[in-house]
Enzyme design. Structure first.
Site, PDB file in Angstrom:
ATOM      1  N   ASN A 229       0.846  -1.190   0.000  1.00 35.56           N
ATOM      2  CA  ASN A 229       0.000   0.000   0.000  1.00 35.56           C
ATOM      3  C   ASN A 229       0.881   1.240   0.000  1.00 35.56           C
ATOM      4  O   ASN A 229       1.920   1.268   0.668  1.00 35.56           O
ATOM      5  CB  ASN A 229      -0.895   0.005   1.236  1.00 35.56           C
ATOM      6  CG  ASN A 229      -1.780  -1.225   1.300  1.00 35.56           C
ATOM      7  OD1 ASN A 229      -2.392  -1.608   0.313  1.00 35.56           O
ATOM      8  ND2 ASN A 229      -1.837  -1.864   2.463  1.00 35.56           N
TER       9      ASN A 229
ATOM     10  N   GLU B 233      -0.835   2.854   6.148  1.00 36.25           N
ATOM     11  CA  GLU B 233      -0.865   3.295   7.551  1.00 36.25           C
ATOM     12  C   GLU B 233       0.527   3.614   8.072  1.00 36.25           C
ATOM     13  O   GLU B 233       0.690   4.508   8.904  1.00 36.25           O
ATOM     14  CB  GLU B 233      -1.500   2.209   8.430  1.00 36.25           C
ATOM     15  CG  GLU B 233      -2.972   1.973   8.146  1.00 36.25           C
ATOM     16  CD  GLU B 233      -3.517   0.778   8.925  1.00 36.25           C
ATOM     17  OE1 GLU B 233      -2.838   0.310   9.863  1.00 36.25           O
ATOM     18  OE2 GLU B 233      -4.602   0.313   8.571  1.00 36.25           O
TER      19      GLU B 233
ATOM     20  N   HIS C 213       6.897  -1.415   2.879  1.00 42.68           N
ATOM     21  CA  HIS C 213       6.733  -2.811   3.284  1.00 42.68           C
ATOM     22  C   HIS C 213       5.849  -3.529   2.289  1.00 42.68           C
ATOM     23  O   HIS C 213       5.020  -2.914   1.628  1.00 42.68           O
ATOM     24  CB  HIS C 213       6.128  -2.928   4.685  1.00 42.68           C
ATOM     25  CG  HIS C 213       4.832  -2.179   4.866  1.00 42.68           C
ATOM     26  ND1 HIS C 213       4.781  -0.822   5.035  1.00 42.68           N
ATOM     27  CD2 HIS C 213       3.546  -2.608   4.904  1.00 42.68           C
ATOM     28  CE1 HIS C 213       3.519  -0.436   5.177  1.00 42.68           C
ATOM     29  NE2 HIS C 213       2.737  -1.507   5.091  1.00 42.68           N
TER      30      HIS C 213
HETATM   31  P1  AMP Z   1      -0.289  -0.538   5.633  1.00 43.92           P
HETATM   32  O1  AMP Z   1       0.660   0.603   5.977  1.00 43.92           O
HETATM   33  O2  AMP Z   1      -1.707  -0.064   5.506  1.00 43.92           O
HETATM   34  O3  AMP Z   1       0.150  -1.317   4.439  1.00 43.92           O
HETATM   35  O4  AMP Z   1      -0.307  -1.559   6.849  1.00 43.92           O
HETATM   36  C1  AMP Z   1       0.503  -1.464   7.986  1.00 43.92           C
HETATM   37  C2  AMP Z   1       0.457  -2.786   8.707  1.00 43.92           C
HETATM   38  O5  AMP Z   1       1.356  -2.729   9.804  1.00 43.92           O
HETATM   39  C3  AMP Z   1      -0.921  -3.179   9.287  1.00 43.92           C
HETATM   40  O6  AMP Z   1      -1.314  -4.427   8.726  1.00 43.92           O
HETATM   41  C4  AMP Z   1      -0.672  -3.277  10.794  1.00 43.92           C
HETATM   42  O7  AMP Z   1      -1.398  -4.314  11.408  1.00 43.92           O
HETATM   43  C5  AMP Z   1       0.825  -3.496  10.861  1.00 43.92           C
HETATM   44  N1  AMP Z   1       1.473  -3.049  12.082  1.00 43.92           N
HETATM   45  C6  AMP Z   1       1.357  -1.847  12.688  1.00 43.92           C
HETATM   46  N2  AMP Z   1       2.123  -1.798  13.792  1.00 43.92           N
HETATM   47  C7  AMP Z   1       2.762  -2.996  13.870  1.00 43.92           C
HETATM   48  C8  AMP Z   1       3.697  -3.559  14.787  1.00 43.92           C
HETATM   49  N3  AMP Z   1       4.139  -2.888  15.844  1.00 43.92           N
HETATM   50  N4  AMP Z   1       4.129  -4.813  14.561  1.00 43.92           N
HETATM   51  C9  AMP Z   1       3.684  -5.512  13.497  1.00 43.92           C
HETATM   52  N5  AMP Z   1       2.810  -5.034  12.592  1.00 43.92           N
HETATM   53  C10 AMP Z   1       2.347  -3.789  12.784  1.00 43.92           C
END
Ligand code: AMP
Length: 126
Positions: free
Chosen positions: A97, A105, A110
């Site tokens: 994303n 988010e 990633h």
């Molecule tokens: P996105 O940026 O929308 O592609 O997704 C960010 C992802 O990071 C989400 O699926 C969250 O559940 C995950 N996430 C956020 N904080 C953590 C964390 N501390 N450890 C592992 N995953 C995380």
């Protein structure tokens, strides 16, 4: 045009060891760890250790070594979880994303590796 990287994002803090993570695999340039809110039986994030915001930022500005390391680690995780349809697995989805429309988010590049169940269609129709 420089990319604006905020080093207070949660994945930067994980890389600095400021908050814990559930590590799956680590290489010189990349880290794979379980997503904290899994959307499928396998939900693993792969991140580069360098300060990249998005797929396009990473692909344009990372070194060949970083890109190769990231791609190989992604393949290694897929193989180790037996997800590859090329070797008898049931398949998987890799998602990245970016930005507002991509509903990103965490502003550190990633990919999500999702598998372990049928994942449905990729996106809703417009
Ligand atoms: P996105 O940026 O929308 O592609 O997704 C960010 C992802 O990071 C989400 O699926 C969250 O559940 C995950 N996430 C956020 N904080 C953590 C964390 N501390 N450890 C592992 N995953 C995380």
């Amino acid at each position: 045009m420089p990319f604006d990287y905020d080093d207070q994002n949660v994945f930067a803090r994980i890389l600095r060891g400021e908050i814990p993570n559930d590590t799956v695999a680590e290489t010189e340039h990349s880290l794979a760890f379980n997503d904290i809110g899994p959307k499928a039986p396998t939900h693993i994030l792969v991140i580069p250790k360098g300060p990249y915001v998005s797929h396009d930022h990473f692909a344009a500005q990372a070194s060949d070594a970083e890109i190769a390391d990231f791609a190989r680690l992604t393949a290694r995780v897929i193989a180790e979880r037996n997800l590859s349809p090329g070797t008898g697995g049931e398949g998987y989805r890799v998602i990245s994303n970016a930005g507002a429309h991509g509903v990103q988010e965490v502003a550190h590049y990633h990919v999500h590796i999702l598998g372990g169940r049928p994942l449905g269609r990729m996106v809703e129709s417009a």
